[in-house]
Design a protein around this motif. Structure first.
Motif, PDB file in Angstrom:
ATOM      1  N   UNK A  91      -4.981  -3.077   5.162  1.00 23.76           N
ATOM      2  CA  UNK A  91      -5.236  -2.958   3.732  1.00 23.76           C
ATOM      3  C   UNK A  91      -5.557  -4.334   3.155  1.00 23.76           C
ATOM      4  N   UNK A  92      -6.480  -4.336   2.176  1.00 24.46           N
ATOM      5  CA  UNK A  92      -6.845  -5.584   1.506  1.00 24.46           C
ATOM      6  C   UNK A  92      -7.039  -5.296   0.027  1.00 24.46           C
ATOM      7  N   UNK A  93      -6.359  -6.061  -0.842  1.00 23.94           N
ATOM      8  CA  UNK A  93      -6.509  -5.918  -2.285  1.00 23.94           C
ATOM      9  C   UNK A  93      -7.517  -6.917  -2.806  1.00 23.94           C
ATOM     10  N   UNK A 147       5.375  -0.372   5.788  1.00 21.48           N
ATOM     11  CA  UNK A 147       5.041   0.999   5.398  1.00 21.48           C
ATOM     12  C   UNK A 147       3.744   0.978   4.589  1.00 21.48           C
ATOM     13  N   UNK A 148       3.093   2.132   4.519  1.00 21.45           N
ATOM     14  CA  UNK A 148       1.858   2.234   3.729  1.00 21.45           C
ATOM     15  C   UNK A 148       2.131   1.851   2.276  1.00 21.45           C
ATOM     16  N   UNK A 149       3.237   2.335   1.738  1.00 22.99           N
ATOM     17  CA  UNK A 149       3.588   2.037   0.346  1.00 22.99           C
ATOM     18  C   UNK A 149       3.750   0.540   0.128  1.00 22.99           C
ATOM     19  N   UNK A 150       4.405  -0.143   1.069  1.00 22.86           N
ATOM     20  CA  UNK A 150       4.601  -1.595   0.958  1.00 22.86           C
ATOM     21  C   UNK A 150       3.252  -2.316   1.039  1.00 22.86           C
ATOM     22  N   UNK A 151       2.380  -1.870   1.948  1.00 23.59           N
ATOM     23  CA  UNK A 151       1.046  -2.472   2.062  1.00 23.59           C
ATOM     24  C   UNK A 151       0.282  -2.341   0.742  1.00 23.59           C
ATOM     25  N   UNK A 152       0.309  -1.156   0.146  1.00 20.07           N
ATOM     26  CA  UNK A 152      -0.393  -0.937  -1.116  1.00 20.07           C
ATOM     27  C   UNK A 152       0.197  -1.788  -2.234  1.00 20.07           C
ATOM     28  N   UNK A 158      -0.904  -5.329  -1.779  1.00 19.73           N
ATOM     29  CA  UNK A 158      -2.331  -5.473  -2.100  1.00 19.73           C
ATOM     30  C   UNK A 158      -2.555  -5.580  -3.602  1.00 19.73           C
ATOM     31  N   UNK A 159      -1.807  -4.800  -4.369  1.00 17.64           N
ATOM     32  CA  UNK A 159      -1.917  -4.885  -5.825  1.00 17.64           C
ATOM     33  C   UNK A 159      -1.547  -6.301  -6.276  1.00 17.64           C
ATOM     34  N   UNK A 199      -8.373  -1.467  -3.576  1.00 16.33           N
ATOM     35  CA  UNK A 199      -7.629  -1.645  -2.335  1.00 16.33           C
ATOM     36  C   UNK A 199      -8.458  -1.009  -1.229  1.00 16.33           C
ATOM     37  N   UNK A 200      -8.840  -1.815  -0.265  1.00 12.42           N
ATOM     38  CA  UNK A 200      -9.610  -1.335   0.873  1.00 12.42           C
ATOM     39  C   UNK A 200      -8.651  -0.915   1.982  1.00 12.42           C
TER      40      UNK A 200
END
Length: 89
Positions: free
Chosen positions: A12-14, A53-58, A61-62, A81-82
């Motif tokens: 993931x990339x913000x 976790x996905x949530x932590x990655x998102x 990124x924010x 967010x990519x």
């Protein structure tokens, strides 16, 4: 006989919307030097679902996108967010 492949990695990339458009046009290339301690002029920062976790990655990124906006005096209000799926070989 079927060969079972490992799951691909999710990265993931913000980014600000302007940086997102730049990524679409030129690919993932840093466009300028940064004083940010986590930055490296030759690399782009990604969050990896392998370690978080996905949530932590998102969430991270924010934060990264907002920091980039402040650092670059971004006046727009759009952020992206990519989510990239990278196959394991």
């Amino acid at each position: 006989m079927a060969i079972k492949c490992a799951q691909p990695r999710r990265l993931y990339h913000g980014a600000t919307y302007d940086n997102y458009e730049s990524i679409l046009a030129a690919g993932f290339k840093p466009k300028k030097e940064s004083d940010w301690a986590s930055s490296d002029s030759e690399y782009m920062f990604f969050w990896d679902e392998k370690y978080h976790s996905r949530e932590k990655c998102l969430e991270m990124c924010v934060g990264n996108a907002l920091y980039t906006a402040i650092f670059n005096d971004y006046q727009g209000g759009k952020f992206v967010i990519l989510e990239l799926e990278v196959p394991n070989e």
